[in-house]
Design an enzyme around this catalytic site. Structure first.
Site: not given
Ligand code: F6R
Length: 241
Positions: A67, A136, A138, A143
Site C-alpha cells: 500500500d 481492528n 485491517h 479497513e
C-alpha cells in the site's frame, strides 16, 4: 492456517526472515510481497544482515508493496516508498526498478491500481506475501467495512486511521485523505504463501478474530481463512493477550 508462537519479537523477526530467505535461496528470481509498519522492521534488519554477510542475494528478486498513501509525493518523508527505501531497499542489492510500490503521485489512480495488479500477474504472482495486521483487523489499508473491494484500489481513510497515523505527520491535516492498497482479493488470489507477523498485547483481539475462522468484511484479516497456505508468527503477547 498454521500458528507459530515465538518467545520474543526478535525470534518472530528471525523466523519470518528465514521464510523469505528460504524462498529466495530456492528460487533466485522470487517475487516477494512486503508491508510497512513497525512490525516488519526486525525482519527487514535480518534480511539486510543476511545480504551484507553474503548469504542472500536480491539481484533477481522482485518485490511488490501492499500500500501507499494517496496522494503523496514518493519523496515525501512519510511516503511508504521512502519508508521502504530507508528500512530495506537502500541497504540490500535489490534493483530499484524491481522494487515496486504503488505510485502515490499517479494522476490516474484507477489506471495505477489496474496496472499494479496486471504487473503482479505478469510476474506469475507473489511467492511469499508478508503481512502485518491492524488492531481492528485491517490488512494493508483494507479497513473493516460493510463490503470490501477485491482488487487493488483507492481507499478513503477513516478519521480513526488518519488520527492514528497523524503521529508521523505534523498534524492530522497533513495526513493524506486516501491510500492505494492491494485488495484482499489480490492478496489471496495472487499469493502462493502468506506469512503474517503480529507482536504485542494490542494485537491480541485482531489475532483472535482471525483464528476464530469467521469470515466477515468487518474483519478484513478474516479473509485470510480462504487461503490454503497462511502461517502466523505471533509473539506470546499477541497470542495470549
Ligand atoms: C502497512 C500495512 C498495515 C500494517 C498494520 C500494522 O503496509 O499493511 O496494514 O501492517 O497497520 O502496523 P504495525 O506493524 O505498525 O502495527
Amino acid at each position: 492456517m498454521k500458528i507459530v508462537i515465538c518467545n520474543s519479537y526478535d525470534e518472530m523477526s528471525m523466523l519470518g526472515a528465514k521464510v523469505i530467505a528460504g524462498q529466495i535461496l530456492t528460487k533466485s528470481n522470487s517475487v516477494i510481497g512486503l508491508a510497512t509498519g513497525s512490525t516488519p522492521l526486525g525482519l527487514y534488519k535480518n534480511l539486510i544482515k543476511m545480504n551484507k554477510d553474503g548469504l542472500l542475494d536480491f539481484t533477481d528478486v522482485t518485490t511488490f508493496n501492499l500500500d501507499e498513501y494517496y496522494p503523496i509525493d514518493p519523496k515525501d518523508k512519510n511516503s511508504y516508498r521512502r519508508f521502504m527505501d530507508e528500512n530495506l531497499f537502500n541497504h540490500i542489492n535489490i534493483k530499484k526498478e524491481n522494487a515496486h510500490v504503488l505510485n502515490g503521485a499517479a494522476q490516474d489512480y484507477e489506471k495505477e491500481c489496474e496496472e499494479y495488479d496486471n504487473n503482479i500477474r505478469a510476474h506469475g504472482g507473489i511467492d511469499v506475501m508478508l503481512l502485518g495486521i491492524g488492531r481492528n483487523g485491517h490488512i494493508g489499508f483494507n479497513e473493516p467495512n460493510e463490503s470490501l473491494v477485491s482488487a487493488t484500489h483507492r481507499q478513503i481513510l477513516t478519521e480513526n486511521t488518519r488520527d492514528a497515523n497523524s503521529r508521523f505527520f505534523s498534524g492530522i491535516d497533513e495526513v493524506p485523505k486516501a491510500a492505494l492498497t492491494m485488495g484482499m482479493g489480490t492478496i489471496i488470489k495472487e499469493s502462493k504463501k502468506i506469512i503474517l507477523l503480529a507482536s504485542g498485547k494490542d494485537k491480541h483481539e485482531a489475532v483472535k478474530g482471525l483464528v476464530s475462522g469467521n469470515i466477515t468484511s468487518n474483519d478484513p484479516a478474516s479473509y485470510l481463512n480462504l487461503h490454503k497456505d497462511v502461517t502466523l508468527f505471533l509473539d506470546k503477547e499477541a497470542f495470549n493477550g
